[in-house]
Each structure stands twice: as C-alpha cells, then as structure tokens.
Design a protein around this motif. Structure first.
Motif, PDB file in Angstrom:
ATOM      1  N   SER A 191       5.570  18.119 146.644  1.00 15.79           N
ATOM      2  CA  SER A 191       5.946  19.316 147.416  1.00 15.79           C
ATOM      3  C   SER A 191       5.941  19.079 148.923  1.00 15.79           C
ATOM      4  O   SER A 191       6.626  19.799 149.657  1.00 15.79           O
ATOM      5  CB  SER A 191       5.005  20.474 147.071  1.00 15.79           C
ATOM      6  N   ASP A 192       5.198  18.083 149.404  1.00 15.85           N
ATOM      7  CA  ASP A 192       5.172  17.826 150.845  1.00 15.85           C
ATOM      8  C   ASP A 192       6.420  17.107 151.342  1.00 15.85           C
ATOM      9  O   ASP A 192       6.680  17.118 152.557  1.00 15.85           O
ATOM     10  CB  ASP A 192       3.938  16.999 151.222  1.00 15.85           C
ATOM     11  N   VAL A 193       7.167  16.481 150.440  1.00 14.82           N
ATOM     12  CA  VAL A 193       8.314  15.679 150.908  1.00 14.82           C
ATOM     13  C   VAL A 193       9.649  16.077 150.284  1.00 14.82           C
ATOM     14  O   VAL A 193      10.702  15.653 150.768  1.00 14.82           O
ATOM     15  CB  VAL A 193       8.065  14.170 150.673  1.00 14.82           C
ATOM     16  N   LEU A 194       9.642  16.871 149.206  1.00 11.67           N
ATOM     17  CA  LEU A 194      10.883  17.307 148.571  1.00 11.67           C
ATOM     18  C   LEU A 194      10.979  18.832 148.617  1.00 11.67           C
ATOM     19  O   LEU A 194       9.972  19.529 148.487  1.00 11.67           O
ATOM     20  CB  LEU A 194      10.965  16.830 147.118  1.00 11.67           C
ATOM     21  N   HIS A 217      15.717  23.257 146.525  1.00 16.77           N
ATOM     22  CA  HIS A 217      16.894  22.407 146.347  1.00 16.77           C
ATOM     23  C   HIS A 217      16.882  21.761 144.961  1.00 16.77           C
ATOM     24  O   HIS A 217      17.939  21.683 144.300  1.00 16.77           O
ATOM     25  CB  HIS A 217      16.928  21.330 147.425  1.00 16.77           C
ATOM     26  N   LEU A 218      15.728  21.323 144.505  1.00 14.08           N
ATOM     27  CA  LEU A 218      15.641  20.705 143.175  1.00 14.08           C
ATOM     28  C   LEU A 218      16.031  21.709 142.089  1.00 14.08           C
ATOM     29  O   LEU A 218      16.731  21.369 141.136  1.00 14.08           O
ATOM     30  CB  LEU A 218      14.227  20.201 142.919  1.00 14.08           C
ATOM     31  N   ILE A 219      15.565  22.945 142.237  1.00 12.19           N
ATOM     32  CA  ILE A 219      15.886  23.981 141.255  1.00 12.19           C
ATOM     33  C   ILE A 219      17.388  24.243 141.227  1.00 12.19           C
ATOM     34  O   ILE A 219      18.001  24.280 140.155  1.00 12.19           O
ATOM     35  CB  ILE A 219      15.102  25.261 141.570  1.00 12.19           C
ATOM     36  N   ASN A 220      17.988  24.411 142.393  1.00 11.53           N
ATOM     37  CA  ASN A 220      19.405  24.775 142.456  1.00 11.53           C
ATOM     38  C   ASN A 220      20.338  23.641 142.052  1.00 11.53           C
ATOM     39  O   ASN A 220      21.335  23.866 141.346  1.00 11.53           O
ATOM     40  CB  ASN A 220      19.767  25.232 143.874  1.00 11.53           C
ATOM     41  N   SER A 221      20.040  22.433 142.492  1.00 15.25           N
ATOM     42  CA  SER A 221      20.996  21.343 142.337  1.00 15.25           C
ATOM     43  C   SER A 221      20.752  20.461 141.123  1.00 15.25           C
ATOM     44  O   SER A 221      21.664  19.761 140.675  1.00 15.25           O
ATOM     45  CB  SER A 221      20.993  20.464 143.598  1.00 15.25           C
ATOM     46  N   ILE A 222      19.544  20.500 140.544  1.00 11.14           N
ATOM     47  CA  ILE A 222      19.222  19.586 139.446  1.00 11.14           C
ATOM     48  C   ILE A 222      18.800  20.326 138.186  1.00 11.14           C
ATOM     49  O   ILE A 222      19.386  20.146 137.113  1.00 11.14           O
ATOM     50  CB  ILE A 222      18.120  18.596 139.875  1.00 11.14           C
ATOM     51  N   PHE A 223      17.793  21.195 138.286  1.00 10.23           N
ATOM     52  CA  PHE A 223      17.212  21.773 137.081  1.00 10.23           C
ATOM     53  C   PHE A 223      18.062  22.902 136.492  1.00 10.23           C
ATOM     54  O   PHE A 223      18.287  22.947 135.276  1.00 10.23           O
ATOM     55  CB  PHE A 223      15.792  22.268 137.364  1.00 10.23           C
ATOM     56  N   LEU A 232      13.639  13.472 136.606  1.00  9.99           N
ATOM     57  CA  LEU A 232      12.321  13.366 137.209  1.00  9.99           C
ATOM     58  C   LEU A 232      12.040  11.948 137.702  1.00  9.99           C
ATOM     59  O   LEU A 232      11.394  11.753 138.737  1.00  9.99           O
ATOM     60  CB  LEU A 232      11.247  13.799 136.212  1.00  9.99           C
ATOM     61  N   ALA A 233      12.532  10.954 136.967  1.00 10.91           N
ATOM     62  CA  ALA A 233      12.372   9.565 137.414  1.00 10.91           C
ATOM     63  C   ALA A 233      13.069   9.347 138.753  1.00 10.91           C
ATOM     64  O   ALA A 233      12.520   8.713 139.664  1.00 10.91           O
ATOM     65  CB  ALA A 233      12.928   8.616 136.356  1.00 10.91           C
ATOM     66  N   ASP A 234      14.273   9.886 138.875  1.00 14.19           N
ATOM     67  CA  ASP A 234      15.015   9.755 140.138  1.00 14.19           C
ATOM     68  C   ASP A 234      14.298  10.490 141.270  1.00 14.19           C
ATOM     69  O   ASP A 234      14.216   9.991 142.400  1.00 14.19           O
ATOM     70  CB  ASP A 234      16.433  10.301 139.978  1.00 14.19           C
ATOM     71  N   LEU A 235      13.774  11.675 140.965  1.00 14.99           N
ATOM     72  CA  LEU A 235      13.090  12.452 141.993  1.00 14.99           C
ATOM     73  C   LEU A 235      11.807  11.763 142.455  1.00 14.99           C
ATOM     74  O   LEU A 235      11.459  11.809 143.640  1.00 14.99           O
ATOM     75  CB  LEU A 235      12.764  13.852 141.468  1.00 14.99           C
ATOM     76  N   ASP A 236      11.110  11.113 141.526  1.00 20.73           N
ATOM     77  CA  ASP A 236       9.910  10.387 141.912  1.00 20.73           C
ATOM     78  C   ASP A 236      10.255   9.261 142.888  1.00 20.73           C
ATOM     79  O   ASP A 236       9.538   9.039 143.875  1.00 20.73           O
ATOM     80  CB  ASP A 236       9.219   9.815 140.677  1.00 20.73           C
TER      81      ASP A 236
END
Length: 373
Positions: free
Chosen positions: A293-296, A300-306, A330-334
């Motif tokens: 949460s400090d860096v992503l 945006h993750l909710i709207n564009s990915i999930f 999730l692997a890509d996001l990590d």
C-alpha cells in the motif's frame, strides 16, 4: 471514500485450500519463486521464506454456502531486502474457508523477532476465532469475537516472545465474511483493508478503506505525546536515561512492542461491520501489508486489474480460471512493488516485505459491465 475504524466471523465444513506449488508438484529448489504452505487442519498459513522465493496460493473452486455468489481469490507474500541482502519474510497471511464463514488476515512483523511475532499473532488469532465460531450470529457477537481474537494475539506476542517483545511486534488486519453477506473488518497497525462494492454498470456503490495507525494522525499523536512519546521523522520515540532517543516505531498501534506501550502505543483495534447492500452486484476485497500500500495505488489496481477480471464472461462459469488469472496478476504486482521500493531505496538497500490477498465476488445470476469512460 469512507475511512474509519472496522470487524469479523466463521463456521463449519472443511474446504481444502490449494497452494500453487502443490499443483505443479515441484520442490523448493525446482520452483524458486514459490514455496509451500503449512496447514493447521483447514487453516492456511503462508510460509515465511527468504527473498529468493515468493509464496502464492489461490482458490476456491466451489460456491460453499454463499448463496448464488461466485468467489475467486488469490494471495501472495514475498520477502524484501535489508542492506541489499536477502532477509526472512516478516509478513504472514492466514485464512480459512468454512461452509458459511470465511476469514483472512495479514500480519506484518517488525523488530528483531518480527518473523516470530507475526506468526504467533496469526496463530493465536485463528485459534480464538475457531473457539467462537458457534456464537457468531450477529454484528455484536462478531465484533466481540474479533476483539477477543486480537487480544489473544497481543497476549501471545508478549508471552511467547518473552524479552524480545520489548522491541518486536506486528500489525494485524483481517476481514470475516458471513453467508448473509455481512462483512466485518479489524485492524491494528498500518496494514490495510480496502473494500469496494459495484452495481451492474460498474459504478461504485459502497467503499471503505482502513486508516493506517500512524503517529502523524492528530488523534494518535495526541495520545502518544500525552504518554511521553516524542514524534519525529514520522516515528514514535522515547528518550532513554542517557538522553538519547530510542525505539523509532513507525506506527502508533501494534501487537507486542511492550517498551512502546509505556509511551502510548496501543494494541486496541479498530473494528467495524459493513452490511453488503442487497443491490450490490459484485465486490472486491483487498488485504495488504504496507509493503504494497505504500508504493502502489490500490484504487488503480481495482479499476485496471481486478474489476476487469470480474467482468469476464467466464468468471461465473469457471471461477478457478479467474483465480489463476488473479494469481498471475498478483505476481506482476509484487514485481512492480519491489521495483518501486528499489527506486526509493537510497543507500540503505531496503525493500519491504510485500503481502496481498484479493477476493473477487460476483452474483452468478447477473452480467457485469465495465464502467464507462
């Protein structure tokens, strides 16, 4: 967006959780990016491993007791770096799927015994929730059970870490979901829960995100300073007998950290119950440590990915496939989060541990649309 305090729930019938590396049948050496899980009956605990390995898990493939809703989830946890060198993961993910209850928690340990702190807290939390399964019948009982579970986690940290609890501890953030679709959220520390509910047109109906317990929040700062804490550089300090500052805790509430409790750091959780609206057509529920949460940007993750995964035509027919795609995301996001930490690492070579749990849910009788624009 509502930002406030939070809570949780659970019940019976054991459903096996599927670790990704068990499906691929490879050893740790053969699959350096994944690792095993340890199972305590039906409870899932991620394994805390070093930076060469990333723990992943996904599921479920059945509707359980959740009416006509289809669910898919995935989770990942990876260790960061200290001085540019591999370190053990101090985060842990725990969770359990039962017939009409489900829960997940993320603990983010810190200090010299942070790995142990997060594990003993997660285990104590899980055990106390299981003890109270039969009485989780309404919001009040669920909130009481969550409060008891976090108190048990605090006690376990103090008792099992012994003297190491003086400068070691953990966060804990958790959700519990009932088959009546009441959501309960609890939080201590700066790990995050984020919930978004959508109508069939993709418009956000209800949204909630926990407020991280950090010392710059006015109400937290007031309590800490009244107890004698010094707030500097976004951290909680105390002045020792030699006149030097010590501790440097990055949060205003935590489990463990007994030295910090004398200067106002609290183990009191924020707890909240949220009824999911009857006209909610889908929702997304995230848990993460601050390494994510400090860096992503979670929005945006909710709207564009999930959310696009929820809108796929095959989501309701093949939720296991959606869970697999979610796991890949999730692997890509990590990797993205790790890169962001490296950009800000300066000379200390520090990359935080990163844990993320995502639950997607959609009504099996409805078709969803991506939001316009």
């Amino acid at each position: 967006m509502q930002e406030n305090p939070m809570v949780a729930t659970t019940r019976r019938r054991r459903t096996m959780l599927v670790p990704v590396n068990d499906e691929t049948k490879c050893s740790d050496d053969e699959c350096p990016k994944t690792n095993k899980i340890t199972m305590d009956k039906s409870v899932l605990f991620s394994e805390q491993v070093s930076n060469e390995k990333r723990w992943v898990c996904q599921g479920p493939t059945e509707r359980l007791g959740f009416s006509d809703w289809v669910l898919a989830w995935a989770a990942t946890s990876a260790a960061g770096l200290m001085d540019g060198q591999n370190k053990m993961n101090q985060d842990i993910i725990a969770g359990e799927w039962l017939e009409s209850r489900a829960w997940f928690a993320v603990c983010d340990g810190h200090g010299s015994a942070g790995t142990n702190a997060s594990r003993v807290a997660a285990e104590a939390f899980a055990n106390k929730i299981k003890e109270n399964i039969s009485i989780l019948t309404n919001d009040e009982s669920c909130q009481h059970a969550l409060h008891e579970a976090i108190a048990a986690a605090e006690e376990a940290c103090i008792q099992k870490l012994n003297s190491a609890a003086s400068n070691s501890g953990t966060t804990l953030v958790a959700w519990l979901l009932t088959d009546t679709y009441n959501l309960h959220i609890a939080s201590v520390g700066d790990s995050v829960c984020h919930f978004v509910c959508f109508d069939k047109f993709g418009k956000r109906m209800t949204e909630f995100r926990t407020s991280p317990h950090r010392c710059e929040i006015p109400s937290e700062k007031t309590r800490l300073e009244a107890a004698g804490a010094i707030i500097q550089d976004g951290r909680v300090w105390r002045i020792n007998v030699d006149g030097r500052r010590e501790l440097g805790l990055a949060m205003s509430r935590s489990l463990g950290d007994t030295s910090a409790k004398a200067i106002g750091v609290s183990a009191e959780p924020d707890i909240l119950s949220l009824p999911i609206p009857s006209n909610c057509h889908s929702f997304i529920l995230l848990l993460c440590s601050d390494g994510i949460s400090d860096v992503l940007d979670l929005d945006h993750l909710i709207n564009s990915i999930f959310y696009p995964i929820l809108c796929e035509n095959t989501f309701r027919e093949r939720p296991a496939d959606a869970a697999a795609r979610l796991n890949t995301a999730l692997a890509d996001l990590d990797q993205q989060a790790e890169s962001e930490w490296w950009k800000n690492a300066d000379d200390d070579g520090y990359v935080d541990d990163r844990s993320l749990v995502v639950l997607l849910s959609s009504s099996s009788s409805l078709s969803l649309s991506l939001p316009s624009g």
